[in-house]
Design an enzyme around this catalytic site. Sequence first.
Site, PDB file in Angstrom:
ATOM      1  N   ASP A 106       0.711  40.557  -1.499  1.00 15.28           N
ATOM      2  CA  ASP A 106      -0.333  41.293  -0.791  1.00 15.28           C
ATOM      3  C   ASP A 106       0.072  41.329   0.677  1.00 15.28           C
ATOM      4  O   ASP A 106       0.226  40.277   1.310  1.00 15.28           O
ATOM      5  CB  ASP A 106      -1.665  40.532  -0.965  1.00 15.28           C
ATOM      6  N   ASP A 206      -2.829  45.952   1.911  1.00 18.30           N
ATOM      7  CA  ASP A 206      -4.257  45.846   2.205  1.00 18.30           C
ATOM      8  C   ASP A 206      -4.700  46.910   3.215  1.00 18.30           C
ATOM      9  O   ASP A 206      -4.086  47.049   4.276  1.00 18.30           O
ATOM     10  CB  ASP A 206      -4.493  44.440   2.777  1.00 18.30           C
ATOM     11  N   GLU A 256      -3.709  50.003  -0.702  1.00 16.83           N
ATOM     12  CA  GLU A 256      -5.154  49.928  -0.894  1.00 16.83           C
ATOM     13  C   GLU A 256      -5.768  50.883   0.116  1.00 16.83           C
ATOM     14  O   GLU A 256      -5.632  50.692   1.330  1.00 16.83           O
ATOM     15  CB  GLU A 256      -5.680  48.509  -0.660  1.00 16.83           C
ATOM     16  N   HIS A 328     -10.532  41.769  -7.056  1.00 19.15           N
ATOM     17  CA  HIS A 328     -11.241  40.661  -6.405  1.00 19.15           C
ATOM     18  C   HIS A 328     -12.364  41.136  -5.489  1.00 19.15           C
ATOM     19  O   HIS A 328     -13.078  40.311  -4.928  1.00 19.15           O
ATOM     20  CB  HIS A 328     -10.228  39.831  -5.615  1.00 19.15           C
ATOM     21  N   ASP A 329     -12.475  42.444  -5.282  1.00 18.24           N
ATOM     22  CA  ASP A 329     -13.542  42.986  -4.425  1.00 18.24           C
ATOM     23  C   ASP A 329     -14.660  43.642  -5.222  1.00 18.24           C
ATOM     24  O   ASP A 329     -15.655  44.074  -4.642  1.00 18.24           O
ATOM     25  CB  ASP A 329     -12.969  44.057  -3.485  1.00 18.24           C
TER      26      ASP A 329
HETATM   27  C1  GLC Z   1      -9.252  44.552   1.472  1.00 18.04           C
HETATM   28  C2  GLC Z   1      -9.247  43.333   0.577  1.00 18.04           C
HETATM   29  C3  GLC Z   1     -10.505  42.576   0.819  1.00 18.04           C
HETATM   30  C4  GLC Z   1     -10.540  42.159   2.264  1.00 18.04           C
HETATM   31  C5  GLC Z   1     -10.370  43.347   3.200  1.00 18.04           C
HETATM   32  C6  GLC Z   1     -10.037  42.907   4.576  1.00 18.04           C
HETATM   33  O1  GLC Z   1     -10.275  45.428   1.158  1.00 18.04           O
HETATM   34  O2  GLC Z   1      -9.076  43.706  -0.734  1.00 18.04           O
HETATM   35  O3  GLC Z   1     -10.626  41.464  -0.025  1.00 18.04           O
HETATM   36  O4  GLC Z   1     -11.755  41.526   2.540  1.00 18.04           O
HETATM   37  O5  GLC Z   1      -9.313  44.180   2.808  1.00 18.04           O
HETATM   38  O6  GLC Z   1      -8.742  42.362   4.603  1.00 18.04           O
END
Ligand code: GLC
Length: 657
Positions: A106, A206, A256, A328-329
């Site tokens: 990640d 991310d 992401e 995980h979100d």
């Molecule tokens: C992304 C991650 C999340 C995190 C955010 C800030 O959305 O998946 O878990 O809180 O970025 O890094």
Amino acid sequence: MTMEGRARPERAWWKEAIVYQIYPRSFFDASGDGVGDLAGVLAKLDYLQALGVDAVWLSPIYRSPGADHGYDVSDYREIDPQFGTMADFERLVREADARGIRLVLDLVVNHTSDEHPWFYASRQGIVPYRDFYIWRTGKNGGLPNRWRSVFGGPAWTYVPERNAYYLHLFSPKQPDLNWDLPAVRQEVYRLMRFWLEKGVAGFRMDVINAIGKPELDDETDAVGFERVINHPKAFRYLEEMYEAVLKGADLLTVGETPGVTPEHAWRYAALGRGPLGMIFPFEHMTVDIGATKWEPAPFDVVRWKRVLFRWQTKLEGRAWPALYLGNHDQPRPVSRFGDDGEYRVAAAKLLAALLLLQKGTPFVYQGEEIGMTNVRFPSIDDYRDIETLNFYREGRERGVAEETLMAAIHRMSRDNARTPMQWSAGKNAGFTSGTPWIRVNPNYREINVEAAWADPESVLHFYRALIALRKRVPALVYGRLVPLCPDDPAVIAFLREDEAGPWLVALNLSPVPTTWPLPRPIAGRPMVRVLDNRHRPPAYWDPATPIPVAWGDGEAAAFAEVGGGKAAGGPEIGAPGERPPERGGHGAGPSTFAGEGRRETPVGAAGPDGKQTAADVRRGSWEVERPEAFRLGPYEARVYRMAPPGHRRRRPGEGDG
Ligand code: GLC
């Protein structure tokens, strides 16, 4: 029906891979301190291999104060002591590699932790770090603008030493890096190379569509993140990253990217041209929420499937899709889109078929493969996620009722996905011998890996069958997806097809039985049922279990095993006869389909109910159906191999063709 008109899409290992996402704190704790660790991942590699996983995406393992559980990095080149040591990591790479599993890290570089040395130096104005972050002076005695952070509160925090505010799209503990500064970008490229040299096979990036910041004189009262994403600069910096680091390396890269449209995918992940291999869509994660994620909207199958299908058809020939239903979100998909009560097992299997049989690279989040569900902790004290805790606190401050807040949290909290992986019915679900950092879901006594492994009809073995099937059938990876019945309120159905003819997937995403009249020209066509979620799945992971990939003589279809063989009279499918290089090492060649050649399956009688058990399939007994309609039970899922369009009964003595 038309086949791939343009050039055959380029094959790549990461297009054929099943990716499994691990949230290390919640996966398996080998040390007994209550927090999952790298040794825990190592201990479960055989399990992942048995599942059929090709790559693991590890949520952040770098040194971090843990304000956002690792998404706030204070040292990009160190393993957080909670997770182990660099030696543990290197061992994990080797051991995973030995099992044909690649590791994807990640990459969290939109922001760092406020405890990163760069930030300490920056807040003191020390060169060259002074401008590593985004500093602005206040306006009219207030903040630089009215942006709010994703986790609540303003997106700016004041630092007296500099008499200025820094931008943080997330929490104050996550200052945004200033990507406009070339030195920042070079630092990122260097740390990427550092991990590539350790043998990682790619990156999940991310919130990577937030790295290009616009002018900050925006006057709107908005979540800053939403004003920032997809700025042209983000694309430009990714192109630069591609040239500097990614080009020529055979890596899995996935961005992401909240708030993207298919048109964004055409740019970020343009086939063979984009800076990234894939991007994660979010639109399909928004159909059941209102203005914010905490406000519910009724889940509507038609709306959902329109979104899924639009992404599939718009990306066809232009970008490779990344598929996911949870991470995980997000809440657990079986609770969110299916049913976590009476029909949990069927619904989890149905969602597995939806995830794994669309076109694209599927990302399975830990626990999905056993149908783990949302959790309903009675008290806010049981929750650990910064977003959830802030939402609760702000809600209470505004006078919102406790029950209202807890109901929203039960539905949407990120902790739904972060409760420990349920390995067994033993203490703490077998996750830790210590005190888990977050409580386990009380349903672990029923839902756990050990129980699932022992039950041939479990969600787990259905995943194994689906994964194995997908790996053996090129059409299920590279074939185009053709949506069917867009307006049916419960049925999600589609074809996957390539030169060898179509596969049909039909899913009743509802708790009520339904009749689905097959549309022309599919109705009445010969087909055989290869998998469904009501019977024990065939052991497709076993190479001795045949798969019908091509049609032979008429009704009594003889099937050849996949792998470039030619069935008697059937069309050629799969990779050309050559055996691909062994998997395991990186750069192991573009494609991983087995090329063992042909094996014909004897023709047998159909079982009494026409369904194949594993044993039937081994004997090669396939009943050919010519259905006009399907009667589908609650959450029933079926997968059929259909006869190719030109298929007809051949008379004895007639040749191939
Ligand atoms: C992304 C991650 C999340 C995190 C955010 C800030 O959305 O998946 O878990 O809180 O970025 O890094």
